[in-house]
Design a protein around this motif. Structure first.
Motif, PDB file in Angstrom:
ATOM      1  N   GLY A  94      -5.385 -26.971 -18.798  1.00  0.00           N
ATOM      2  CA  GLY A  94      -6.423 -26.269 -18.044  1.00  0.00           C
ATOM      3  C   GLY A  94      -6.796 -24.975 -18.737  1.00  0.00           C
ATOM      4  O   GLY A  94      -6.478 -24.727 -19.910  1.00  0.00           O
ATOM      5  N   GLU A  95      -7.441 -24.123 -17.946  1.00  0.00           N
ATOM      6  CA  GLU A  95      -8.073 -22.923 -18.500  1.00  0.00           C
ATOM      7  C   GLU A  95      -7.106 -21.734 -18.527  1.00  0.00           C
ATOM      8  O   GLU A  95      -6.733 -21.239 -19.577  1.00  0.00           O
ATOM      9  CB  GLU A  95      -9.282 -22.659 -17.599  1.00  0.00           C
ATOM     10  N   ALA A  96      -6.713 -21.306 -17.352  1.00  0.00           N
ATOM     11  CA  ALA A  96      -5.897 -20.093 -17.241  1.00  0.00           C
ATOM     12  C   ALA A  96      -5.310 -20.035 -15.837  1.00  0.00           C
ATOM     13  O   ALA A  96      -5.868 -20.622 -14.911  1.00  0.00           O
ATOM     14  CB  ALA A  96      -6.767 -18.859 -17.476  1.00  0.00           C
ATOM     15  N   GLY A  98      -4.601 -18.821 -12.125  1.00  0.00           N
ATOM     16  CA  GLY A  98      -5.304 -18.070 -11.096  1.00  0.00           C
ATOM     17  C   GLY A  98      -4.290 -17.224 -10.327  1.00  0.00           C
ATOM     18  O   GLY A  98      -3.137 -17.073 -10.757  1.00  0.00           O
ATOM     19  N   GLU A 101      -1.029 -19.076  -9.341  1.00  0.00           N
ATOM     20  CA  GLU A 101      -0.199 -19.383 -10.506  1.00  0.00           C
ATOM     21  C   GLU A 101       0.461 -18.108 -11.039  1.00  0.00           C
ATOM     22  O   GLU A 101       1.630 -18.109 -11.429  1.00  0.00           O
ATOM     23  CB  GLU A 101      -1.063 -20.030 -11.599  1.00  0.00           C
ATOM     24  N   ASN A 134      -1.898 -24.401 -19.856  1.00  0.00           N
ATOM     25  CA  ASN A 134      -3.219 -23.775 -19.868  1.00  0.00           C
ATOM     26  C   ASN A 134      -3.529 -23.204 -21.244  1.00  0.00           C
ATOM     27  O   ASN A 134      -2.613 -22.884 -22.021  1.00  0.00           O
ATOM     28  CB  ASN A 134      -3.273 -22.615 -18.861  1.00  0.00           C
ATOM     29  N   HIS A 210     -12.931 -29.857 -14.093  1.00  0.00           N
ATOM     30  CA  HIS A 210     -11.882 -29.013 -13.525  1.00  0.00           C
ATOM     31  C   HIS A 210     -11.817 -29.253 -12.014  1.00  0.00           C
ATOM     32  O   HIS A 210     -12.857 -29.348 -11.359  1.00  0.00           O
ATOM     33  CB  HIS A 210     -12.206 -27.536 -13.807  1.00  0.00           C
TER      34      HIS A 210
HETATM   35  N1  URA Z   1      -6.974 -23.369 -13.044  1.00  0.00           N
HETATM   36  C1  URA Z   1      -6.508 -23.625 -14.294  1.00  0.00           C
HETATM   37  O1  URA Z   1      -7.274 -23.933 -15.205  1.00  0.00           O
HETATM   38  N2  URA Z   1      -5.198 -23.534 -14.483  1.00  0.00           N
HETATM   39  C2  URA Z   1      -4.335 -23.239 -13.518  1.00  0.00           C
HETATM   40  O2  URA Z   1      -3.142 -23.198 -13.794  1.00  0.00           O
HETATM   41  C3  URA Z   1      -4.849 -22.991 -12.237  1.00  0.00           C
HETATM   42  C4  URA Z   1      -6.170 -23.063 -12.013  1.00  0.00           C
END
Ligand code: URA
Length: 246
Positions: A94-96, A98, A101, A134, A210
């Motif tokens: 995934g991206e990053a 939030g 997390e 991520n 996503h």
């Molecule tokens: N969205 C993401 O891309 N990664 C996460 O860990 C949580 C939300």
């Protein structure tokens, strides 16, 4: 998993009558596409260019948790390294992190994460069966998009995670992850339904939506399910020894 339980997860995904028919009779509707030409690797992906390139899991995890390579370390609660089977055949990126997390130290545990977990379950996986990571290991404040410089500084960690997991197939979750990983600004709609290759080692990679986007646009869930069926088909071809990329 029983068909009934899988259907319950599929329903959570918003795929009902179409998938039921698909499960009963038809194979995947999406055609298998031509393999995508290799894309240039991000600079940090070059083997040996970064100190983490030869680290094993624990030193890598320690390096990430002490990281100050970009300003995100100033605002994070903790780093979010990755979770799951360290030898998984499937890797979801995934991206990053939030807010959830960042608080819990685990990727994809908030609302979007719960939908990702349902998507995995619909495919027959528990979270522990796959590896989830991520592009960024720290939360961007206010959940803004990662800056290119942040992604670049973090990239060596992810590349090493990929090397250590050595998955058969990578699923890029969402536009930002896909564009970062593939070093492209091509729209997500044009990245779906193809087998891409990642980095010098040519890891096979496919792209899907996503889950946060799917929560905002539930009408697109069916397309995400098509992506996952496509991924399963590609995976089976890989496991049977077929070459899925040039
Ligand atoms: N969205 C993401 O891309 N990664 C996460 O860990 C949580 C939300």
């Amino acid at each position: 998993m029983t068909d009934g339980r899988r259907l319950a997860y599929l329903e959570a995904l918003g795929v009902d009558v179409y998938v039921r028919r698909g499960l009963a009779r038809a194979p995947v509707e999406m055609p298998v596409q031509e393999a995508h030409p290799a894309v240039p690797a991000a600079p940090a992906a070059v083997a040996g260019a970064v100190p983490e390139a030869s680290l094993d899991w624990e030193p890598l995890r320690a390096m990430v948790s002490a990281c100050t390579r970009c300003s995100l370390h100033e605002t994070r609660t903790q780093t979010v390294f990755g979770v799951g089977n360290p030898s998984a055949k499937w890797m979801f990126i995934g991206e990053a992190p939030g807010a959830d997390e960042d608080r819990q130290g685990e990727p994809f545990v908030g609302r979007a994460g719960q939908l990702l977990t349902s998507m995995l379950k619909a495919m027959g996986f528990a979270r522990e069966d796959v590896y989830i990571a991520n592009v960024l290991k720290c939360r961007p404040p206010g959940n803004r998009d990662p800056k290119p410089e942040e992604a670049l500084r973090c990239r060596g960690y992810l590349d090493r995670q990929i090397e250590l997991v050595a998955p058969s197939l990578i699923v890029a979750v969402g536009r930002i992850a896909a564009q970062n990983l593939l070093a492209t600004d091509t729209a997500l709609a044009r990245l779906r339904g193809k087998v891409h290759t990642l980095g010098p080692r040519g890891w096979p990679l496919i792209v899907t939506y996503h889950p946060a986007y799917l929560l905002r646009s539930p009408g697109e869930k069916r397309k995400a399910w098509q992506d996952l069926l496509f991924a399963r088909q590609v995976f089976a071809r890989i496991e049977s020894g077929e070459r899925v990329v040039p």
